[in-house]
Design a protein around this motif. Structure first.
Motif, mmCIF file in Angstrom:
data_model
loop_
_atom_site.group_PDB
_atom_site.id
_atom_site.type_symbol
_atom_site.label_atom_id
_atom_site.label_comp_id
_atom_site.label_asym_id
_atom_site.label_seq_id
_atom_site.Cartn_x
_atom_site.Cartn_y
_atom_site.Cartn_z
ATOM 1 N N ASP A 178 -8.387 5.104 -5.553
ATOM 2 C CA ASP A 178 -8.092 4.393 -6.795
ATOM 3 C C ASP A 178 -6.775 3.631 -6.669
ATOM 4 O O ASP A 178 -6.681 2.454 -7.053
ATOM 5 C CB ASP A 178 -8.021 5.379 -7.958
ATOM 6 N N SER A 179 -5.748 4.270 -6.130
ATOM 7 C CA SER A 179 -4.450 3.612 -5.975
ATOM 8 C C SER A 179 -4.542 2.444 -5.002
ATOM 9 O O SER A 179 -3.992 1.365 -5.248
ATOM 10 C CB SER A 179 -3.402 4.619 -5.492
ATOM 11 N N LEU A 180 -5.240 2.636 -3.893
ATOM 12 C CA LEU A 180 -5.378 1.563 -2.909
ATOM 13 C C LEU A 180 -6.116 0.369 -3.502
ATOM 14 O O LEU A 180 -5.727 -0.795 -3.281
ATOM 15 C CB LEU A 180 -6.106 2.076 -1.669
ATOM 16 N N ASN A 181 -7.155 0.640 -4.258
ATOM 17 C CA ASN A 181 -7.932 -0.454 -4.859
ATOM 18 C C ASN A 181 -7.140 -1.183 -5.947
ATOM 19 O O ASN A 181 -7.292 -2.392 -6.138
ATOM 20 C CB ASN A 181 -9.243 0.080 -5.435
ATOM 21 N N ARG A 182 -6.286 -0.474 -6.662
ATOM 22 C CA ARG A 182 -5.436 -1.113 -7.662
ATOM 23 C C ARG A 182 -4.489 -2.099 -6.987
ATOM 24 O O ARG A 182 -4.248 -3.204 -7.491
ATOM 25 C CB ARG A 182 -4.637 -0.068 -8.432
ATOM 26 N N ALA A 183 -3.942 -1.695 -5.852
ATOM 27 C CA ALA A 183 -3.042 -2.585 -5.119
ATOM 28 C C ALA A 183 -3.797 -3.758 -4.507
ATOM 29 O O ALA A 183 -3.298 -4.893 -4.480
ATOM 30 C CB ALA A 183 -2.322 -1.795 -4.026
ATOM 31 N N LYS A 184 -4.986 -3.486 -4.040
ATOM 32 C CA LYS A 184 -5.806 -4.519 -3.398
ATOM 33 C C LYS A 184 -6.046 -5.710 -4.321
ATOM 34 O O LYS A 184 -6.096 -6.865 -3.873
ATOM 35 C CB LYS A 184 -7.139 -3.902 -2.960
ATOM 36 N N LYS A 185 -6.178 -5.457 -5.623
ATOM 37 C CA LYS A 185 -6.454 -6.518 -6.586
ATOM 38 C C LYS A 185 -5.336 -7.554 -6.651
ATOM 39 O O LYS A 185 -5.541 -8.672 -7.115
ATOM 40 C CB LYS A 185 -6.669 -5.913 -7.980
ATOM 41 N N HIS A 186 -4.159 -7.183 -6.177
ATOM 42 C CA HIS A 186 -3.004 -8.080 -6.271
ATOM 43 C C HIS A 186 -2.731 -8.823 -4.963
ATOM 44 O O HIS A 186 -1.702 -9.484 -4.840
ATOM 45 C CB HIS A 186 -1.767 -7.276 -6.693
ATOM 46 N N LEU A 187 -3.646 -8.691 -4.002
ATOM 47 C CA LEU A 187 -3.476 -9.355 -2.712
ATOM 48 C C LEU A 187 -4.648 -10.293 -2.441
ATOM 49 O O LEU A 187 -5.792 -9.970 -2.798
ATOM 50 C CB LEU A 187 -3.394 -8.310 -1.583
ATOM 51 N N PRO A 188 -4.392 -11.420 -1.799
ATOM 52 C CA PRO A 188 -5.498 -12.317 -1.442
ATOM 53 C C PRO A 188 -6.411 -11.710 -0.376
ATOM 54 O O PRO A 188 -7.597 -12.041 -0.300
ATOM 55 C CB PRO A 188 -4.785 -13.570 -0.918
ATOM 56 N N SER A 189 -5.841 -10.832 0.436
ATOM 57 C CA SER A 189 -6.596 -10.094 1.452
ATOM 58 C C SER A 189 -5.743 -8.893 1.835
ATOM 59 O O SER A 189 -4.578 -8.804 1.457
ATOM 60 C CB SER A 189 -6.864 -10.965 2.681
ATOM 61 N N VAL A 190 -6.327 -7.969 2.569
ATOM 62 C CA VAL A 190 -5.575 -6.798 3.024
ATOM 63 C C VAL A 190 -5.468 -6.855 4.545
ATOM 64 O O VAL A 190 -6.463 -6.731 5.256
ATOM 65 C CB VAL A 190 -6.243 -5.483 2.582
ATOM 66 N N ASP A 191 -4.247 -7.061 5.024
ATOM 67 C CA ASP A 191 -4.017 -7.172 6.467
ATOM 68 C C ASP A 191 -3.636 -5.848 7.113
ATOM 69 O O ASP A 191 -3.767 -5.689 8.327
ATOM 70 C CB ASP A 191 -2.907 -8.197 6.747
ATOM 71 N N GLY A 192 -3.142 -4.914 6.295
ATOM 72 C CA GLY A 192 -2.742 -3.628 6.853
ATOM 73 C C GLY A 192 -2.453 -2.625 5.750
ATOM 74 O O GLY A 192 -2.050 -2.997 4.638
ATOM 75 N N ASP A 230 -11.577 8.715 7.807
ATOM 76 C CA ASP A 230 -12.893 8.505 7.198
ATOM 77 C C ASP A 230 -12.826 7.462 6.090
ATOM 78 O O ASP A 230 -13.724 6.609 5.960
ATOM 79 C CB ASP A 230 -13.428 9.827 6.643
ATOM 80 N N MET A 231 -11.768 7.529 5.273
ATOM 81 C CA MET A 231 -11.629 6.584 4.172
ATOM 82 C C MET A 231 -11.448 5.164 4.690
ATOM 83 O O MET A 231 -12.072 4.219 4.182
ATOM 84 C CB MET A 231 -10.441 6.974 3.281
ATOM 85 N N MET A 232 -10.597 4.996 5.674
ATOM 86 C CA MET A 232 -10.351 3.651 6.200
ATOM 87 C C MET A 232 -11.613 3.064 6.838
ATOM 88 O O MET A 232 -11.922 1.885 6.659
ATOM 89 C CB MET A 232 -9.211 3.689 7.230
ATOM 90 N N LYS A 233 -12.336 3.901 7.546
ATOM 91 C CA LYS A 233 -13.564 3.435 8.199
ATOM 92 C C LYS A 233 -14.608 2.997 7.178
ATOM 93 O O LYS A 233 -15.289 1.969 7.360
ATOM 94 C CB LYS A 233 -14.136 4.540 9.091
ATOM 95 N N LYS A 234 -14.705 3.753 6.074
ATOM 96 C CA LYS A 234 -15.723 3.467 5.073
ATOM 97 C C LYS A 234 -15.301 2.378 4.092
ATOM 98 O O LYS A 234 -16.083 1.468 3.769
ATOM 99 C CB LYS A 234 -16.061 4.743 4.296
ATOM 100 N N GLU A 235 -14.059 2.450 3.599
ATOM 101 C CA GLU A 235 -13.625 1.589 2.503
ATOM 102 C C GLU A 235 -12.885 0.329 2.967
ATOM 103 O O GLU A 235 -12.909 -0.693 2.285
ATOM 104 C CB GLU A 235 -12.701 2.379 1.551
ATOM 105 N N PHE A 236 -12.197 0.416 4.110
ATOM 106 C CA PHE A 236 -11.418 -0.725 4.602
ATOM 107 C C PHE A 236 -11.681 -0.933 6.098
ATOM 108 O O PHE A 236 -10.760 -0.867 6.918
ATOM 109 C CB PHE A 236 -9.925 -0.489 4.361
ATOM 110 N N PRO A 237 -12.924 -1.177 6.473
ATOM 111 C CA PRO A 237 -13.249 -1.325 7.894
ATOM 112 C C PRO A 237 -12.501 -2.518 8.509
ATOM 113 O O PRO A 237 -12.317 -3.547 7.869
ATOM 114 C CB PRO A 237 -14.761 -1.566 7.882
ATOM 115 N N ASP A 238 -12.055 -2.295 9.740
ATOM 116 C CA ASP A 238 -11.373 -3.328 10.521
ATOM 117 C C ASP A 238 -9.969 -3.658 10.016
ATOM 118 O O ASP A 238 -9.322 -4.577 10.551
ATOM 119 C CB ASP A 238 -12.200 -4.628 10.576
ATOM 120 N N VAL A 239 -9.460 -2.942 9.000
ATOM 121 C CA VAL A 239 -8.082 -3.161 8.552
ATOM 122 C C VAL A 239 -7.164 -2.212 9.324
ATOM 123 O O VAL A 239 -7.378 -1.000 9.315
ATOM 124 C CB VAL A 239 -7.943 -2.893 7.036
ATOM 125 N N PRO A 240 -6.142 -2.735 10.013
ATOM 126 C CA PRO A 240 -5.206 -1.854 10.726
ATOM 127 C C PRO A 240 -4.508 -0.908 9.731
ATOM 128 O O PRO A 240 -4.157 -1.320 8.619
ATOM 129 C CB PRO A 240 -4.193 -2.838 11.334
#
Length: 436
Positions: A178-192, A230-240
């Protein structure tokens, strides 16, 4: 100490004991192939008395450095006596069992006539905040997240939670996401994505998951250890991404943002988070100073999970200032975080008893720093965490500096502004991943 009659600083107790000691004794901890550290001390002919101090040092090495091989050099009688205690001393036994789980290998004790050079595994971290980054900090009473674009904060938020009380790891998973997704909304993309968390982190895995205290051992083993992977692989694949202990992240902040080189980071919150960095690297130690005993009084408070008497997390934390106030007759109701807020309000209003309690907290802090400095020679200490907020934090910083000067220890103690104390670790964490 005025409000704590059951506080015996480890550095003082060891000094007095070793003045009587005639026998050289060396304790070496190793974690092959990367880590080796030897502690030199002096012991007496009284095996029971010496065992008390040898055990304290072994517990310190297990939780400060971390390893599965403990070797003794010197008195064979002391080694034999120590071995007889392994199965009967619950305080020691529990730590040995837990460290075995952390490294998935049994802890072995042996006698040696060899001496080993000290060696640490230097782990470099990213020194750039370029790109669109998310930093997340998981604490015991709140979780914090920051969205960063080229080093500039565009969003930050802290949410109160009590993860240690929750038995279902899905609660933690959903809260973090939930916290990660809240932050994601304020970025044009997620690089890391950088993650700061309580507990022991090895290769992005939670080798010891402090915030999942109430989860079953089966869930810790099968789901919690790899929860971030597991979370990064499922929710943010390919994001360092990169996961680090929250104390190491504090130390990293001292290096990156305050340009300190050899820095000990301490975050005083629900527990005591700690870490160390030098020359842009972590040193590979577990740095679980919250489990290191620095109060050697026989009646010291025991660590809530490990049973270690005098462990830092019971003193250099919300629990420490709450206890000091209670000892002085000033008590509050509510969760730890709620009680701390009330204490901080009393301090702002000039409550002399509460202000004196913060002076006593500084005695805890300076005593711990004097003890830690025997094991690694940091040049500065960055203080973060909720306990350091407000006028109480200012008192603690000033009095700690004075106490260190009184003991002729040339270590700088510094802190940050209020927002950084609370949210700084999530911002620093954003700099953890290396973005290509």
């Amino acid at each position: 100490m005025h409000f704590d009659k059951e506080f015996l600083p480890a550095f003082k107790a060891l000094d007095e004991f070793e003045k009587k000691g005639k026998n050289s004794f060396i304790i070496t901890i190793r974690r092959l192939p990367d880590i080796s550290y030897s502690h030199h001390m002096r012991i007496t002919d009284d095996l029971e008395e010496s065992y008390f101090y040898v055990k304290k040092i072994v517990l310190t090495l297990l939780w400060m450095i971390g390893g599965t091989e403990i070797m003794f050099f010197g008195s064979t009688d002391m080694y034999s006596y120590f071995k007889t205690k392994l199965d009967s001393d619950d305080e020691l036994k529990k730590s040995v069992e837990e460290i075995s789980k952390v490294f998935s290998s049994p802890v072995v004790f042996s006698y040696t006539e060899n001496q080993y050079p000290d060696h640490a595994k230097m782990i470099p971290f990213s020194s750039s905040f370029k790109g669109n980054r998310i930093g997340f900090d998981a604490g015991g009473s709140d979780r914090k997240v920051t969205a960063v674009i080229d080093g500039k904060t565009v969003f930050s938020e802290e949410v109160l939670w009590q993860p240690k009380l929750e038995k279902d790891y899905h609660f933690h998973y959903e809260g973090i996401l939930d916290s990660l997704n809240r932050a994601k909304k304020h970025l044009p993309s997620v690089d890391g994505i950088g993650i700061s968390t309580a507990g022991i982190v090895i290769d992005n895995e939670l080798a010891q998951a402090a915030l999942f205290y109430s989860c079953s051992e089966e869930e810790k083993r099968t789901h919690v250890r790899t929860i971030f992977k597991d979370m990064m692989k499922k929710e943010f694949p390919d994001v360092p991404y990169n996961v680090a202990n929250d104390g190491d992240v504090s130390a990293m902040g001292g290096y990156l943002l305050f340009h300190k080189n050899s820095v000990l980071g301490l975050a005083l919150g629900t527990s005591e988070a700690s870490g160390y960095c030098i020359d842009g690297c972590f040193n590979g130690w577990v740095n679980e100073l919250g489990k290191v005993p620095f109060n050697y009084d026989d009646n010291a408070v025991s660590h809530y999970a490990m049973g270690i008497k005098g462990a830092g997390s019971e003193y250099l934390s919300q629990k420490g200032i709450i206890r000091l106030c209670k000892n002085a007759g000033v008590s509050f109701s509510g969760t730890l975080a709620e009680q701390l807020l009330k204490i901080q309000k009393e301090a702002e209003d000039g409550n002399e008893t509460v202000l004196k309690a913060y002076q006593d907290m500084a005695e805890y802090l300076s005593s711990a720093i004097l003890f830690y400095h025997r094991f690694f020679k940091f040049e500065s200490v960055l203080l973060l965490g909720r306990v350091m907020s407000g006028i109480g934090g200012e008192i603690m910083t000033k009095r700690t500096e004075e106490a260190l000067n009184e003991h002729h220890l040339a270590v700088e103690v510094f802190t940050a502004n209020e927002k950084f104390k609370r949210l700084g670790q999530s911002y620093i964490a954003a700099g953890l991943p290396e973005i290509k």
